[in-house]
Design an enzyme around this catalytic site. Structure first.
Site, mmCIF file in Angstrom:
data_model
loop_
_atom_site.group_PDB
_atom_site.id
_atom_site.type_symbol
_atom_site.label_atom_id
_atom_site.label_comp_id
_atom_site.label_asym_id
_atom_site.label_seq_id
_atom_site.Cartn_x
_atom_site.Cartn_y
_atom_site.Cartn_z
ATOM 1 N N GLN A 322 0.824 -1.204 0.000
ATOM 2 C CA GLN A 322 0.000 0.000 0.000
ATOM 3 C C GLN A 322 0.861 1.259 0.000
ATOM 4 O O GLN A 322 0.533 2.262 -0.634
ATOM 5 C CB GLN A 322 -0.935 0.002 1.209
ATOM 6 C CG GLN A 322 -1.745 1.254 1.407
ATOM 7 C CD GLN A 322 -2.654 1.576 0.237
ATOM 8 O OE1 GLN A 322 -3.029 0.695 -0.528
ATOM 9 N NE2 GLN A 322 -3.007 2.842 0.078
ATOM 10 N N GLU A 323 1.979 1.203 0.698
ATOM 11 C CA GLU A 323 2.855 2.372 0.782
ATOM 12 C C GLU A 323 3.637 2.611 -0.505
ATOM 13 O O GLU A 323 3.705 3.733 -1.006
ATOM 14 C CB GLU A 323 3.846 2.186 1.947
ATOM 15 C CG GLU A 323 3.248 2.312 3.332
ATOM 16 C CD GLU A 323 2.920 3.744 3.714
ATOM 17 O OE1 GLU A 323 2.290 3.936 4.751
ATOM 18 O OE2 GLU A 323 3.295 4.666 2.964
#
Length: 489
Positions: A322-323
């Site tokens: 996600q990052e």
């Protein structure tokens, strides 16, 4: 650790909305100080550029590091830096869009920067700078409650509410000229975000909003959809007072030409609007594909981090995806970097010497996640405590605590993630954020972030085994290709 699905519990929406709304104009300087507009200098410093704006995900808000953020804020800050010393930046934040132009036209602000669409009516009032974004006005509806509105007749005798003085009202008036029986209500008490939430809860049938905001809100409310388009796409720009804006216009033109050429504008637009689509099968396919091409290089690091922190390696991998999408060289416009997208502050705290070193990044991110978790009450049961930890990793413990307090005041459970999500979503409502310790927050973001990490983690649980240090290490060649990836190939 098991994760369970749950729906948010909502308080009666209109009761909350009709509570006392902050109507005070606040002037916010770049260093964070606030003051009443009435206290502003009668003859302002000619080198202080005053921007009038509103709180919203597209304009101006406080991020997880208690720093000001937002597309309009970042552009304004860069504009003043472009002009150089002795120019300074000051923000005047009004509590509704219909106060933006009056503030500009009476000379209390130099530039209006509030996600403003260029329309013929507004061009007669103000002077516009170069367009830097494009949006499309859409009729927003709840597909669980209403059919898709694809013509004016579908809007007849429906509960339609629009934010006052916006371009959406102009668009509806254009439609009304061809369909005179079309009616709606206008409000200066509710933002576009709040009206979209009202549609999601079936408290009104329709509103009108820009497509990029609709996409953001669909993360929280998947029942939302966009129906018919109203008019042509609108361009977004800053506005100036016609009486004394010519010199500033020339500066704007030079600035936007520069940031368009060097990629700054593109990066800022991507930062705030580049990830607004819901997780769809194609996104799952991309995730699974990268889990077989990029993830194998870092699996050992995630598992080593699990040995130290006891956090499931698959959750750490999901958070990392996600990052950074497992791009070790990922760098944001705000200079967060690496697999875990560490800030300089977090890196210093975790003694990281190179944020682009995968080993340091993964271990520091895992330890920081654990550090965050230790600051959340231990009485909160799993999986709620982990969900709140993820939200805090994204947006700070301060806003999380504000959301928990709001949930408690609403009679909800502050130890339940489903209820705390409701508290987060109210931190964009002046009836709530004026009394919150950390103030306004575009707090749909940590909710979206948490749910996306959760989704990726669930995929990881399905396709990848748990890690036991006593068994053989993970070998990508032994993992069968998931059906979805095979189907897409």
């Amino acid at each position: 650790m098991r994760f369970f699905s749950g729906k948010s519990t909502h308080a009666v929406w209109f009761k909350a909305i009709l509570a006392t709304v902050c109507a005070t104009l606040l002037a916010c300087s770049d260093n964070g100080s606030q003051k009443h507009l009435a206290q502003a200098k009668a003859k302002p410093d000619p080198y202080t550029i005053r921007f009038v704006t509103i709180n919203s995900p597209s304009t101006y808000f406080i991020d997880s590091q208690n720093n000001y953020a937002g597309l309009e804020y970042d552009l304004a800050k860069r504009f003043v830096e472009f002009l150089g010393p002795p120019y300074k930046l000051e923000f005047i934040v009004v509590d509704s869009f219909d106060k933006v132009f009056p503030t500009l036209l009476r000379g209390d602000a130099d530039i209006a920067a509030a996600d403003i669409s260029i329309t013929p009516a507004r061009k007669r009032q103000v002077l516009f700078g170069p367009a830097f974004n494009q949006v499309q006005a859409m009729v927003v509806y709840n597909r669980d409650k209403n059919n898709e509105p694809n013509n004016a007749e579908a809007l007849f005798e429906k509960r339609i509410v629009l934010p006052k003085s916006t371009s959406f009202v102009e668009r509806m008036r254009e439609l009304q000229s061809k369909s005179p029986t079309l009616t709606w209500k206008e409000t200066d008490k509710l933002s576009s975000e709040q009206l979209i939430e009202a549609v999601a809860r079936n408290e009104i049938d329709f509103t009108v909003a820009d497509n990029h905001l609709v996409a953001i809100m669909q993360y929280n409310y998947p029942q939302l959809d966009a129906g018919m388009m109203l008019g042509q796409a609108d361009k977004i720009a800053w506005a100036l007072n016609k009486l004394h804006g010519e010199e500033r216009l020339a500066q704007m033109q030079a600035f936007f030409k520069k940031i368009e050429k060097d990629g700054t504008l593109r990066n800022l637009l991507d930062r705030y609007h580049g990830h607004t689509k819901r997780l769809k099968p194609v996104d799952v396919t991309a995730f699974l594909s990268k889990s077989h091409t990029l993830l194998p290089k870092y699996v050992r690091l995630f598992k080593s981090a699990q040995e130290i922190t006891d956090i499931d390696w698959r959750l750490l991998a999901a958070l990392s995806y996600q990052e950074s999408h497992w791009d070790n060289y990922s760098t944001s416009p705000t200079n967060v970097r690496g697999l875990m997208m560490l800030t300089e502050q977090t890196s210093n705290m975790m003694n990281v010497t190179d944020r682009l070193d995968p080993k340091q990044s993964v271990m520091a991110g895992a330890k920081f996640l654990l550090w965050m978790k230790d600051r959340i009450p231990s009485r909160i049961p799993e999986p709620d405590r982990t969900f709140m930890t993820l939200a805090a990793y994204n947006n700070g413990v301060g806003h999380l605590e504000d959301a928990r307090i709001i949930a408690q005041k609403l009679g909800l459970n502050p130890d339940s993630w489903a209820d705390v999500k409701r508290g987060y979503q109210l931190l964009n409502d002046p009836a709530y954020y004026v009394n919150a310790r950390h103030g306004y927050c575009s707090c749909g973001a940590p909710v979206i972030y948490t749910e996306l990490v959760r989704s990726y983690y669930q995929i990881m649980q399905k396709y990848f085994p748990t890690y036991d240090p006593g068994v053989d290490p993970y070998k990508i060649a032994e993992t069968k290709m998931p059906w979805l990836l095979a189907k897409a190939s």
